[in-house]
Every structure is written in structure tokens, then in C-alpha cells.
Design a protein around this motif. Structure first.
Motif, PDB file in Angstrom:
ATOM      1  N   ILE A  48     -23.793  75.592 -22.644  1.00 43.80           N
ATOM      2  CA  ILE A  48     -23.930  74.472 -21.715  1.00 43.80           C
ATOM      3  C   ILE A  48     -23.569  73.206 -22.480  1.00 43.80           C
ATOM      4  O   ILE A  48     -24.327  72.757 -23.340  1.00 43.80           O
ATOM      5  N   PRO A  49     -22.387  72.625 -22.248  1.00 42.82           N
ATOM      6  CA  PRO A  49     -21.963  71.450 -23.008  1.00 42.82           C
ATOM      7  C   PRO A  49     -22.643  70.185 -22.494  1.00 42.82           C
ATOM      8  O   PRO A  49     -22.514  69.837 -21.322  1.00 42.82           O
ATOM      9  N   ALA A  50     -23.373  69.503 -23.364  1.00 43.25           N
ATOM     10  CA  ALA A  50     -24.144  68.328 -22.926  1.00 43.25           C
ATOM     11  C   ALA A  50     -24.085  67.240 -23.991  1.00 43.25           C
ATOM     12  O   ALA A  50     -25.094  66.922 -24.636  1.00 43.25           O
ATOM     13  N   ARG A  51     -22.906  66.675 -24.154  1.00 43.21           N
ATOM     14  CA  ARG A  51     -22.757  65.577 -25.106  1.00 43.21           C
ATOM     15  C   ARG A  51     -23.502  64.351 -24.591  1.00 43.21           C
ATOM     16  O   ARG A  51     -23.536  64.096 -23.389  1.00 43.21           O
ATOM     17  N   SER A  52     -24.083  63.594 -25.492  1.00 40.37           N
ATOM     18  CA  SER A  52     -24.782  62.371 -25.091  1.00 40.37           C
ATOM     19  C   SER A  52     -23.767  61.244 -24.884  1.00 40.37           C
ATOM     20  O   SER A  52     -22.600  61.364 -25.249  1.00 40.37           O
TER      21      SER A  52
ATOM     22  N   GLU B 201     -20.209  66.364 -35.485  1.00 39.48           N
ATOM     23  CA  GLU B 201     -19.847  64.989 -35.113  1.00 39.48           C
ATOM     24  C   GLU B 201     -18.384  64.893 -34.691  1.00 39.48           C
ATOM     25  O   GLU B 201     -18.028  64.091 -33.833  1.00 39.48           O
ATOM     26  N   ALA B 202     -17.530  65.706 -35.298  1.00 42.21           N
ATOM     27  CA  ALA B 202     -16.099  65.675 -34.970  1.00 42.21           C
ATOM     28  C   ALA B 202     -15.842  66.070 -33.523  1.00 42.21           C
ATOM     29  O   ALA B 202     -14.818  65.697 -32.937  1.00 42.21           O
ATOM     30  N   LEU B 203     -16.780  66.828 -32.918  1.00 42.22           N
ATOM     31  CA  LEU B 203     -16.613  67.279 -31.534  1.00 42.22           C
ATOM     32  C   LEU B 203     -17.534  66.532 -30.572  1.00 42.22           C
ATOM     33  O   LEU B 203     -17.777  66.982 -29.463  1.00 42.22           O
ATOM     34  N   ALA B 204     -18.033  65.378 -31.018  1.00 40.71           N
ATOM     35  CA  ALA B 204     -18.946  64.589 -30.188  1.00 40.71           C
ATOM     36  C   ALA B 204     -18.279  63.337 -29.637  1.00 40.71           C
ATOM     37  O   ALA B 204     -18.957  62.411 -29.195  1.00 40.71           O
ATOM     38  N   THR B 205     -16.960  63.311 -29.621  1.00 40.58           N
ATOM     39  CA  THR B 205     -16.227  62.151 -29.135  1.00 40.58           C
ATOM     40  C   THR B 205     -15.700  62.398 -27.725  1.00 40.58           C
ATOM     41  O   THR B 205     -15.686  63.539 -27.238  1.00 40.58           O
ATOM     42  N   ASP B 206     -15.235  61.322 -27.091  1.00 43.90           N
ATOM     43  CA  ASP B 206     -14.659  61.442 -25.750  1.00 43.90           C
ATOM     44  C   ASP B 206     -13.452  62.372 -25.739  1.00 43.90           C
ATOM     45  O   ASP B 206     -13.182  63.038 -24.736  1.00 43.90           O
ATOM     46  N   GLY B 207     -12.719  62.416 -26.842  1.00 38.13           N
ATOM     47  CA  GLY B 207     -11.491  63.189 -26.880  1.00 38.13           C
ATOM     48  C   GLY B 207     -11.671  64.646 -27.247  1.00 38.13           C
ATOM     49  O   GLY B 207     -10.698  65.412 -27.275  1.00 38.13           O
ATOM     50  N   ALA B 208     -12.891  65.071 -27.520  1.00 38.99           N
ATOM     51  CA  ALA B 208     -13.133  66.463 -27.917  1.00 38.99           C
ATOM     52  C   ALA B 208     -12.868  67.399 -26.743  1.00 38.99           C
ATOM     53  O   ALA B 208     -13.345  67.171 -25.625  1.00 38.99           O
TER      54      ALA B 208
ATOM     55  N   ASP C 247     -12.474  73.673 -27.482  1.00 36.11           N
ATOM     56  CA  ASP C 247     -12.672  73.509 -28.926  1.00 36.11           C
ATOM     57  C   ASP C 247     -14.160  73.575 -29.251  1.00 36.11           C
ATOM     58  O   ASP C 247     -14.569  74.165 -30.259  1.00 36.11           O
ATOM     59  N   VAL C 248     -14.972  72.963 -28.401  1.00 31.49           N
ATOM     60  CA  VAL C 248     -16.424  73.004 -28.572  1.00 31.49           C
ATOM     61  C   VAL C 248     -16.926  74.442 -28.473  1.00 31.49           C
ATOM     62  O   VAL C 248     -17.755  74.890 -29.270  1.00 31.49           O
ATOM     63  N   VAL C 249     -16.426  75.174 -27.489  1.00 31.43           N
ATOM     64  CA  VAL C 249     -16.835  76.568 -27.308  1.00 31.43           C
ATOM     65  C   VAL C 249     -16.469  77.400 -28.536  1.00 31.43           C
ATOM     66  O   VAL C 249     -17.301  78.160 -29.058  1.00 31.43           O
ATOM     67  N   SER C 250     -15.239  77.256 -29.015  1.00 30.09           N
ATOM     68  CA  SER C 250     -14.790  78.026 -30.181  1.00 30.09           C
ATOM     69  C   SER C 250     -15.613  77.674 -31.409  1.00 30.09           C
ATOM     70  O   SER C 250     -16.006  78.563 -32.186  1.00 30.09           O
ATOM     71  N   TRP C 251     -15.890  76.379 -31.605  1.00 30.12           N
ATOM     72  CA  TRP C 251     -16.692  75.951 -32.746  1.00 30.12           C
ATOM     73  C   TRP C 251     -18.103  76.544 -32.662  1.00 30.12           C
ATOM     74  O   TRP C 251     -18.664  76.989 -33.671  1.00 30.12           O
ATOM     75  N   THR C 252     -18.679  76.562 -31.468  1.00 26.69           N
ATOM     76  CA  THR C 252     -20.029  77.090 -31.288  1.00 26.69           C
ATOM     77  C   THR C 252     -20.080  78.585 -31.606  1.00 26.69           C
ATOM     78  O   THR C 252     -21.017  79.055 -32.278  1.00 26.69           O
ATOM     79  N   LEU C 253     -19.096  79.331 -31.132  1.00 26.53           N
ATOM     80  CA  LEU C 253     -19.046  80.769 -31.435  1.00 26.53           C
ATOM     81  C   LEU C 253     -18.960  81.005 -32.939  1.00 26.53           C
ATOM     82  O   LEU C 253     -19.608  81.915 -33.479  1.00 26.53           O
ATOM     83  N   GLU C 254     -18.152  80.190 -33.614  1.00 26.20           N
ATOM     84  CA  GLU C 254     -18.011  80.327 -35.063  1.00 26.20           C
ATOM     85  C   GLU C 254     -19.311  79.943 -35.773  1.00 26.20           C
ATOM     86  O   GLU C 254     -19.705  80.592 -36.768  1.00 26.20           O
ATOM     87  N   ALA C 255     -20.003  78.926 -35.289  1.00 26.04           N
ATOM     88  CA  ALA C 255     -21.270  78.521 -35.894  1.00 26.04           C
ATOM     89  C   ALA C 255     -22.307  79.634 -35.771  1.00 26.04           C
ATOM     90  O   ALA C 255     -23.074  79.898 -36.713  1.00 26.04           O
ATOM     91  N   TYR C 256     -22.335  80.295 -34.633  1.00 21.84           N
ATOM     92  CA  TYR C 256     -23.231  81.438 -34.473  1.00 21.84           C
ATOM     93  C   TYR C 256     -22.806  82.591 -35.384  1.00 21.84           C
ATOM     94  O   TYR C 256     -23.655  83.287 -35.970  1.00 21.84           O
TER      95      TYR C 256
ATOM     96  N   SER D 206     -24.885  72.883 -26.096  1.00 20.21           N
ATOM     97  CA  SER D 206     -24.084  72.260 -27.147  1.00 20.21           C
ATOM     98  C   SER D 206     -24.188  70.748 -27.016  1.00 20.21           C
ATOM     99  O   SER D 206     -23.637  70.162 -26.086  1.00 20.21           O
ATOM    100  N   THR D 207     -24.908  70.140 -27.939  1.00 21.90           N
ATOM    101  CA  THR D 207     -25.130  68.696 -27.876  1.00 21.90           C
ATOM    102  C   THR D 207     -25.129  68.087 -29.267  1.00 21.90           C
ATOM    103  O   THR D 207     -25.419  68.765 -30.256  1.00 21.90           O
ATOM    104  N   ASP D 208     -24.805  66.804 -29.312  1.00 24.22           N
ATOM    105  CA  ASP D 208     -24.838  66.050 -30.566  1.00 24.22           C
ATOM    106  C   ASP D 208     -26.145  65.278 -30.704  1.00 24.22           C
ATOM    107  O   ASP D 208     -26.346  64.566 -31.691  1.00 24.22           O
ATOM    108  N   SER D 209     -27.032  65.399 -29.720  1.00 23.33           N
ATOM    109  CA  SER D 209     -28.238  64.579 -29.649  1.00 23.33           C
ATOM    110  C   SER D 209     -29.490  65.402 -29.938  1.00 23.33           C
ATOM    111  O   SER D 209     -29.736  66.425 -29.264  1.00 23.33           O
ATOM    112  N   GLN D 210     -30.298  64.929 -30.874  1.00 23.61           N
ATOM    113  CA  GLN D 210     -31.567  65.602 -31.140  1.00 23.61           C
ATOM    114  C   GLN D 210     -32.499  65.507 -29.940  1.00 23.61           C
ATOM    115  O   GLN D 210     -33.245  66.445 -29.635  1.00 23.61           O
TER     116      GLN D 210
END
Length: 233
Positions: free
Chosen positions: A7-11, A72-79, A83-92, A49-53
Motif C-alpha cells: 500500500i503506497p502511502a508517501r507523506s 529517501e530516494a523513492l520519497a519524491t514526487d518523481g518516484a 520502482d517503489v514496489v520493486s525496491w520493497t520486494l528487494e528490501a524484504y 510503503s511510506t517515508d513517514s514514521q
């Protein structure tokens, strides 16, 4: 095949400030998506998936799995979302948890229900699909639309439907992507460029009344009204 909901939820939303945690009928908006994902009973993990505590703490309170924040690199308007999904899968994966199937659930679709997610998964399994994407019927046929010249002249505006009859019921049904469910094999995300709409992608048709996609205050108000009518709590 292990299955992760993301669930992508950038602040920092600009259109509607902090819309992902804005109180909607007494709950933060993203809580409805977390609850629908958990209620579907098909996931091995539900992650926001969020950049906010602050967002992460709210997500955990509603049952989401939150072992890390978004980079932080994926917490911008241009992300890019994928890319966020792929990064999250790799982080897991780095934590020893691999997923072969991922479902992206936008928090801006709070009227989507657990039954919708289950129905999309049923199509995925029955079709042996690469992906299933939710759609809904368009409110108005695109055959009633066209571009306009600068002077607004409408000569030939409806040329697309000439000879087909102009009664609404005589026109074919058109569908639009509603943004509520994207269920995708993780292996598909390795393709460059990503082709989500290939011959092994199938549609899950959602009712229009559950297809709200909240982007601004008007959308938010409509969702509040719909939730009140349907007794959402």
C-alpha cells in the motif's frame, strides 16, 4: 507462491494535504485499504510503503507489517510506483522473505472491499495470469467525446459514432482502470520496460460505486457520502 500486498502511502501530498491519513468517517483513509487487505485472507504480508514514521505507526496500529520505511530516494514526487514496489520486494528479500506475487493497493481507493481483492485473486489463479488489474465501466462513453479546435467549432464532433446510432444503449461498453487493484507476478517487474498490459493480463471489473479514486477535496467528499450510505465504519 508467497503473496505480498503493498500500500503506497508517501507523506506530503500536495493535492489534498496528508490525504493518506486524513480522517475519513473516523478512520485514517489508508486504514480502509489495510483492513480490506487483511480481510481478504490471501496475503503473507500487508505492507504500507511510506517515508513517514508517523504513517508507519498508524499502519502498524491497523495491523500492517512495517519492518522498514521507504528509502529517501523513492520519497519524491518523481518516484515511480513500480520502482517503489520493486525496491520493497528487494528490501524484504534482504530480510529473508521472498514473494512471487505482489498486489499494489492504492490507499486512495477506500471503497474497495476484501471481496474485490479475493475476486481478483480468483481470476489470477483461474487464468494462470501474469497480472490482474481492476477496472470499472466508464461513466460516459468516450464515443461522445472529441477534441475541439481553438474556436470551439463542433463540425464533425461525433463522427466516431455516425452510422452506429446515437442512443446510449446502442453503444459498446468502455472500461477505465480505476486504480484499486494491481495484482502482478513479481517476475514481471524485472522486464524493461514493464509491460503490465500484455496478453496474460486480465481485468477484474469492479462496480462503479466502489471505484472512487481520491485525489482532491471533491473526491474525498463523494467518498464520505458513499461510505455513509453504505454504513462503513
Amino acid at each position: 507462491m508467497r503473496h505480498l500486498a503493498i500500500i503506497p502511502a508517501r507523506s506530503g501530498s500536495k493535492g489534498l494535504k496528508d490525504k493518506n491519513i486524513k480522517m475519513l468517517n473516523n478512520k485514517p483513509m489508508m486504514a480502509y485499504t489495510i483492513e480490506a487487505a487483511l480481510g481478504a485472507g490471501i496475503f503473507d504480508g500487508v505492507h504500507v510503503s511510506t517515508d513517514s514514521q508517523e504513517y508507519a505507526e498508524i499502519a502498524k496500529a491497523y495491523g500492517a507489517d512495517m519492518p522498514f520505511l521507504r528509502s529517501e530516494a523513492l520519497a519524491t514526487d518523481g518516484a515511480g510506483t513500480w520502482d517503489v514496489v520493486s525496491w520493497t520486494l528487494e528490501a524484504y528479500r534482504r530480510q529473508g522473505r521472498e514473494f512471487g506475487l505482489v498486489t499494489l493497493l492504492q490507499p486512495t481507493s477506500p471503497l474497495r472491499e476484501a471481496d474485490d481483492i479475493q475476486a481478483a485473486y480468483k481470476i489470477f489463479m483461474e487464468k494462470n495470469a501474469d497480472a490482474v488489474v481492476s477496472v470499472c465501466e466508464m461513466e460516459h462513453s468516450p464515443l461522445w467525446s472529441n477534441t475541439l479546435p481553438e474556436d470551439g467549432n463542433m463540425d464533425g464532433f461525433l463522427r466516431q459514432i455516425q452510422g452506429k446510432g446515437q442512443q446510449r444503449q446502442g453503444l459498446p461498453s468502455y472500461y477505465r482502470i480505476n486504480g484499486a487493484i494491481y495484482m502482478v507476478k513479481a517476475s514481471l517487474l524485472k522486464d524493461e520496460p514493464l509491460n503490465l498490459y500484455g496478453k496474460h493480463t486480465y481485468a477484474y471489473i469492479m462496480p462503479k460505486e466502489r471505484s472512487a479514486d481520491i485525489d482532491d477535496e471533491y473526491d474525498f467528499t463523494v467518498a464520505e457520502v458513499m461510505m455513509t450510505r453504505r454504513g462503513f465504519v
